[in-house]
Design a protein around this motif. Structure first.
Motif, short mmCIF file in Angstrom:
data_model
loop_
_atom_site.label_atom_id
_atom_site.label_comp_id
_atom_site.label_asym_id
_atom_site.label_seq_id
_atom_site.Cartn_x
_atom_site.Cartn_y
_atom_site.Cartn_z
N LEU A 63 0.86 -8.75 5.38
CA LEU A 63 -0.23 -8.24 6.22
C LEU A 63 -1.41 -9.16 5.99
O LEU A 63 -2.00 -9.16 4.91
CB LEU A 63 -0.57 -6.80 5.83
CG LEU A 63 -1.76 -6.15 6.53
CD1 LEU A 63 -1.50 -6.01 8.02
CD2 LEU A 63 -2.04 -4.79 5.92
N THR A 64 -1.75 -9.99 6.98
CA THR A 64 -2.78 -10.99 6.73
C THR A 64 -3.69 -11.17 7.93
O THR A 64 -3.28 -10.99 9.08
CB THR A 64 -2.14 -12.33 6.34
OG1 THR A 64 -3.16 -13.24 5.95
CG2 THR A 64 -1.31 -12.92 7.45
N LYS A 79 -3.96 -8.71 10.45
CA LYS A 79 -5.13 -7.85 10.28
C LYS A 79 -6.10 -8.15 11.41
O LYS A 79 -6.23 -9.31 11.79
CB LYS A 79 -5.85 -8.16 8.96
CG LYS A 79 -5.17 -7.72 7.73
CD LYS A 79 -6.07 -8.08 6.57
CE LYS A 79 -5.45 -7.91 5.24
NZ LYS A 79 -6.30 -8.40 4.16
N PRO A 80 -6.82 -7.19 11.88
CA PRO A 80 -6.63 -5.77 11.55
C PRO A 80 -5.37 -5.25 12.23
O PRO A 80 -5.08 -5.60 13.37
CB PRO A 80 -7.88 -5.10 12.10
CG PRO A 80 -8.36 -6.00 13.19
CD PRO A 80 -7.93 -7.40 12.81
N CYS A 81 -4.65 -4.44 11.49
CA CYS A 81 -3.38 -3.92 12.00
C CYS A 81 -3.57 -2.44 12.35
O CYS A 81 -3.79 -1.62 11.46
CB CYS A 81 -2.29 -4.08 10.95
SG CYS A 81 -0.65 -3.68 11.55
N VAL A 120 -10.00 -2.92 1.82
CA VAL A 120 -8.73 -2.91 2.55
C VAL A 120 -7.76 -1.95 1.86
O VAL A 120 -7.11 -1.13 2.52
CB VAL A 120 -8.12 -4.32 2.66
CG1 VAL A 120 -6.72 -4.27 3.23
CG2 VAL A 120 -9.01 -5.22 3.51
N LEU A 121 -7.70 -2.04 0.54
CA LEU A 121 -6.81 -1.13 -0.22
C LEU A 121 -7.24 0.32 -0.05
O LEU A 121 -6.39 1.21 0.08
CB LEU A 121 -6.80 -1.51 -1.69
CG LEU A 121 -6.17 -2.87 -2.01
CD1 LEU A 121 -6.33 -3.19 -3.49
CD2 LEU A 121 -4.71 -2.91 -1.60
N LYS A 122 -8.54 0.55 -0.02
CA LYS A 122 -9.05 1.91 0.18
C LYS A 122 -8.61 2.44 1.54
O LYS A 122 -8.19 3.59 1.67
CB LYS A 122 -10.57 1.92 0.06
CG LYS A 122 -11.18 3.30 0.16
CD LYS A 122 -12.70 3.24 -0.02
CE LYS A 122 -13.29 4.62 0.11
NZ LYS A 122 -14.76 4.60 -0.01
N LEU A 124 1.24 -0.55 12.22
CA LEU A 124 1.52 -0.51 10.79
C LEU A 124 2.52 0.58 10.40
O LEU A 124 3.49 0.31 9.70
CB LEU A 124 0.21 -0.31 10.00
CG LEU A 124 0.35 -0.22 8.49
CD1 LEU A 124 0.92 -1.50 7.90
CD2 LEU A 124 -1.00 0.11 7.86
N VAL A 125 2.29 1.79 10.86
CA VAL A 125 3.14 2.91 10.46
C VAL A 125 4.59 2.72 10.89
O VAL A 125 5.50 2.86 10.06
CB VAL A 125 2.54 4.25 10.94
CG1 VAL A 125 3.50 5.40 10.69
CG2 VAL A 125 1.20 4.52 10.23
#
Length: 138
Positions: A80-81, A104-106, A14-16, A111-112
């Protein structure tokens, strides 16, 4: 100057994905736990926004955002969950005083703009504080 955002999630993939999507537009830091995030926040220049997952081992997103609210009140908090229930949402809103609650998924089109609004909200908070300090001193 790029806005500084820290993303916290216990899932490296997710972080990637967040780094890949947001890394060009923002000065982005990532952490895999609440403890790691707090260490980064305490040892660096202020962040404009923190984006945290809710369900993480040792410290939930609500607990992390609540701690951030106390230590870093100008940092705008976003949750964000993918897994949440009503109690989690209530805790995040009440304890963390979050700015946005995203699922999630967002998709990027959600998101932006949410992050752009969070950065702008941070700018307004800081501007208001500077104005108040100038008024009191002047």
């Amino acid at each position: 100057m790029k806005a500084r955002i820290i993303c916290v999630d216990d899932e490296p993939r997710v972080l990637k994905g967040l780094r890949r999507r947001l890394g060009r537009e923002y000065d982005l830091a990532v952490a895999e736990s609440g403890k790691e995030a707090l260490n980064i926040l305490r040892s660096s220049d202020p962040f404009h926004v923190i984006v945290s997952d809710m369900r993480m081992p040792a410290m939930t997103g609500a607990q992390l955002l609540s701690a951030c609210r106390q230590e870093f009140p100008d940092t705008v908090r976003v949750l964000l969950t993918g897994q949440s229930d009503l109690d989690d949402a209530i805790a995040a809103v009440n304890d963390g005083n979050i700015f946005r609650f995203l699922s999630k998924p967002c998709p990027p089109e959600v998101l932006v703009p949410a992050l752009e609004a969070a950065v702008e909200h941070n700018r307004l908070i800081r501007s208001e504080r500077e104005l108040l300090e100038g008024t009191v001193q002047g």
